[in-house]
Design a protein around this motif. Structure first.
Motif, PDB file in Angstrom:
ATOM      1  N   GLN A   1       6.893  10.693   2.825  1.00  0.00           N
ATOM      2  CA  GLN A   1       5.587  10.920   2.405  1.00  0.00           C
ATOM      3  C   GLN A   1       5.022   9.512   1.662  1.00  0.00           C
ATOM      4  N   SER A   2       5.667   8.954   0.831  1.00  0.00           N
ATOM      5  CA  SER A   2       5.200   7.842   0.310  1.00  0.00           C
ATOM      6  C   SER A   2       5.450   6.763   1.214  1.00  0.00           C
ATOM      7  N   GLN A   3       6.511   6.755   1.993  1.00  0.00           N
ATOM      8  CA  GLN A   3       6.541   5.737   2.894  1.00  0.00           C
ATOM      9  C   GLN A   3       5.477   5.606   3.982  1.00  0.00           C
ATOM     10  N   ASP A   4       5.027   6.953   4.395  1.00  0.00           N
ATOM     11  CA  ASP A   4       3.699   6.928   5.113  1.00  0.00           C
ATOM     12  C   ASP A   4       2.404   6.511   4.523  1.00  0.00           C
ATOM     13  N   LEU A   5       2.481   6.649   3.336  1.00  0.00           N
ATOM     14  CA  LEU A   5       1.362   6.248   2.543  1.00  0.00           C
ATOM     15  C   LEU A   5       1.342   4.692   2.424  1.00  0.00           C
ATOM     16  N   VAL A   6       2.640   3.937   2.323  1.00  0.00           N
ATOM     17  CA  VAL A   6       2.626   2.563   2.239  1.00  0.00           C
ATOM     18  C   VAL A   6       2.383   2.032   3.613  1.00  0.00           C
ATOM     19  N   GLU A   7       3.020   2.742   4.497  1.00  0.00           N
ATOM     20  CA  GLU A   7       2.687   2.204   5.880  1.00  0.00           C
ATOM     21  C   GLU A   7       0.926   2.356   6.245  1.00  0.00           C
ATOM     22  N   THR A   8       0.404   3.382   5.881  1.00  0.00           N
ATOM     23  CA  THR A   8      -0.911   3.418   6.144  1.00  0.00           C
ATOM     24  C   THR A   8      -1.784   2.418   5.296  1.00  0.00           C
ATOM     25  N   LEU A   9      -1.274   2.213   4.066  1.00  0.00           N
ATOM     26  CA  LEU A   9      -2.203   1.109   3.038  1.00  0.00           C
ATOM     27  C   LEU A   9      -2.105   0.026   3.654  1.00  0.00           C
ATOM     28  N   GLN A  10      -0.529  -0.349   4.230  1.00  0.00           N
ATOM     29  CA  GLN A  10      -0.249  -1.670   4.840  1.00  0.00           C
ATOM     30  C   GLN A  10      -1.134  -1.920   6.189  1.00  0.00           C
ATOM     31  N   LEU A  11      -1.391  -0.879   6.829  1.00  0.00           N
ATOM     32  CA  LEU A  11      -2.179  -0.948   7.980  1.00  0.00           C
ATOM     33  C   LEU A  11      -3.657  -1.188   7.706  1.00  0.00           C
ATOM     34  N   GLU A  12      -4.125  -0.371   6.888  1.00  0.00           N
ATOM     35  CA  GLU A  12      -5.367  -0.427   6.271  1.00  0.00           C
ATOM     36  C   GLU A  12      -5.804  -2.001   5.814  1.00  0.00           C
ATOM     37  N   ASN A  13      -4.640  -2.333   5.130  1.00  0.00           N
ATOM     38  CA  ASN A  13      -4.883  -3.719   4.450  1.00  0.00           C
ATOM     39  C   ASN A  13      -4.909  -4.841   5.669  1.00  0.00           C
ATOM     40  N   LYS A  14      -3.927  -4.487   6.529  1.00  0.00           N
ATOM     41  CA  LYS A  14      -3.881  -5.567   7.563  1.00  0.00           C
ATOM     42  C   LYS A  14      -5.314  -5.473   8.409  1.00  0.00           C
ATOM     43  N   ALA A  15      -5.754  -4.227   8.750  1.00  0.00           N
ATOM     44  CA  ALA A  15      -6.966  -4.136   9.331  1.00  0.00           C
ATOM     45  C   ALA A  15      -8.281  -4.643   8.854  1.00  0.00           C
ATOM     46  N   MET A  16      -8.245  -4.491   7.295  1.00  0.00           N
ATOM     47  CA  MET A  16      -9.186  -5.249   6.461  1.00  0.00           C
ATOM     48  C   MET A  16      -9.154  -6.725   6.278  1.00  0.00           C
ATOM     49  N   HIS A  17      -7.836  -7.245   6.345  1.00  0.00           N
ATOM     50  CA  HIS A  17      -7.701  -8.566   6.469  1.00  0.00           C
ATOM     51  C   HIS A  17      -7.915  -8.985   7.929  1.00  0.00           C
ATOM     52  N   ASP A  18      -7.683  -8.491   8.991  1.00  0.00           N
ATOM     53  CA  ASP A  18      -8.350  -9.013  10.352  1.00  0.00           C
ATOM     54  C   ASP A  18      -9.796  -8.755  10.323  1.00  0.00           C
ATOM     55  N   ALA A  19     -10.140  -7.876   9.717  1.00  0.00           N
ATOM     56  CA  ALA A  19     -11.792  -7.626   9.731  1.00  0.00           C
ATOM     57  C   ALA A  19     -12.405  -8.921   8.914  1.00  0.00           C
ATOM     58  N   HIS A  20     -11.691  -9.359   7.778  1.00  0.00           N
ATOM     59  CA  HIS A  20     -12.319 -10.277   7.028  1.00  0.00           C
ATOM     60  C   HIS A  20     -11.816 -11.695   7.729  1.00  0.00           C
ATOM     61  N   TYR A  21     -10.998 -11.636   8.263  1.00  0.00           N
ATOM     62  CA  TYR A  21     -10.525 -12.837   9.232  1.00  0.00           C
ATOM     63  C   TYR A  21     -11.616 -13.085  10.222  1.00  0.00           C
ATOM     64  N   LYS A  22     -12.089 -12.139  10.925  1.00  0.00           N
ATOM     65  CA  LYS A  22     -12.732 -12.179  11.999  1.00  0.00           C
ATOM     66  C   LYS A  22     -14.283 -12.437  11.205  1.00  0.00           C
ATOM     67  N   GLU A  23     -14.867 -11.913  10.321  1.00  0.00           N
ATOM     68  CA  GLU A  23     -15.793 -12.011   9.380  1.00  0.00           C
ATOM     69  C   GLU A  23     -15.997 -13.452   9.359  1.00  0.00           C
ATOM     70  N   LEU A  24     -14.825 -13.786   8.560  1.00  0.00           N
ATOM     71  CA  LEU A  24     -14.772 -15.337   8.431  1.00  0.00           C
ATOM     72  C   LEU A  24     -14.980 -16.396   9.260  1.00  0.00           C
ATOM     73  N   LYS A  25     -14.434 -15.934  10.433  1.00  0.00           N
ATOM     74  CA  LYS A  25     -14.248 -16.718  11.621  1.00  0.00           C
ATOM     75  C   LYS A  25     -15.733 -16.671  12.339  1.00  0.00           C
ATOM     76  N   LYS A  26     -16.418 -15.535  12.308  1.00  0.00           N
ATOM     77  CA  LYS A  26     -17.748 -15.587  12.660  1.00  0.00           C
ATOM     78  C   LYS A  26     -18.708 -16.701  11.692  1.00  0.00           C
ATOM     79  N   MET A  27     -18.438 -16.531  10.315  1.00  0.00           N
ATOM     80  CA  MET A  27     -19.357 -17.195   9.436  1.00  0.00           C
ATOM     81  C   MET A  27     -18.971 -18.729   9.718  1.00  0.00           C
ATOM     82  N   GLN A  28     -17.553 -19.257   9.976  1.00  0.00           N
ATOM     83  CA  GLN A  28     -17.208 -20.580  10.102  1.00  0.00           C
ATOM     84  C   GLN A  28     -17.867 -21.027  11.412  1.00  0.00           C
ATOM     85  N   ASP A  29     -18.063 -20.126  12.403  1.00  0.00           N
ATOM     86  CA  ASP A  29     -18.493 -20.420  13.692  1.00  0.00           C
ATOM     87  C   ASP A  29     -19.938 -20.638  13.520  1.00  0.00           C
ATOM     88  N   ALA A  30     -20.822 -19.731  12.884  1.00  0.00           N
ATOM     89  CA  ALA A  30     -22.224 -19.839  12.478  1.00  0.00           C
ATOM     90  C   ALA A  30     -22.534 -21.187  11.552  1.00  0.00           C
TER      91      ALA A  30
END
Length: 139
Positions: A1-30
Motif C-alpha cells: 500500500q505504501s508502495q502504491d502510494l509512492v508510485e501514485t505520488l511519483q506518477l502525479e509528480n511526473k504528470a505535474m512535472h510534464d505539465a509544468h514542462y509543457k507550460e514552460l515550453k508554451k511560455m518559452q515559445d510565446a
C-alpha cells in the motif's frame, strides 16, 4: 500500500512535472514569438526611420531647388524691370533728341528762308543801285 502510494505520488509528480514542462515550453515559445515580433517591430522602425530620413533629405533637396528657382525668378523679374526702365529712359532720350532735331530743322528752314530773303533784297538793292547809277550817268 505504501508502495502504491509512492508510485501514485511519483506518477502525479511526473504528470505535474510534464505539465509544468509543457507550460514552460508554451511560455518559452510565446516568449520567442514575442521576441521575434519585437525584432520585426525594431527592424520595421529602423526601416521607417531610414525611409523618413531619406524623405527628409529629398524634401530638403526639393526645398533648396525651389529656393534657387525662386532666386532665379526674382533675378529675372529684377533684370526685366531694369531693362524696361532703361528702355523707357532711352525712348525718352530719343523723343528729346527728335524734338531737338525738329527744332534744328526748323531753324535750318528759317535760315534758308532768311538767306533767300537776303539774297532777294540784295538783288533788289543791287538793281536799285544799278538803276540809280544809270540815272546818274545819263544826267
Amino acid at each position: 500500500q505504501s508502495q502504491d502510494l509512492v508510485e501514485t505520488l511519483q506518477l502525479e509528480n511526473k504528470a505535474m512535472h510534464d505539465a509544468h514542462y509543457k507550460e514552460l515550453k508554451k511560455m518559452q515559445d510565446a516568449f520567442d514569438q514575442l521576441t521575434h515580433g519585437k525584432n520585426l517591430i525594431d527592424a520595421l522602425e529602423q526601416e521607417r526611420v531610414a525611409v523618413s530620413d531619406a524623405h527628409v533629405g529629398e524634401i530638403e533637396e526639393i526645398r533648396q531647388t525651389l529656393e534657387q528657382q525662386n532666386k532665379y525668378k526674382e533675378l529675372v523679374v529684377t533684370l526685366t524691370q531694369e531693362k524696361e526702365a532703361i528702355c523707357a529712359a532711352h525712348f525718352k532720350e530719343l523723343a528729346k533728341m527728335r524734338e531737338e532735331l525738329d527744332q534744328l530743322n526748323q531753324f535750318k528752314d528759317l535760315m534758308n528762308t532768311l538767306r533767300q530773303e537776303k539774297d532777294k533784297k540784295s538783288h533788289e538793292y543791287n538793281k536799285t543801285l544799278e538803276h540809280m547809277e544809270e540815272q546818274i550817268q545819263s544826267q
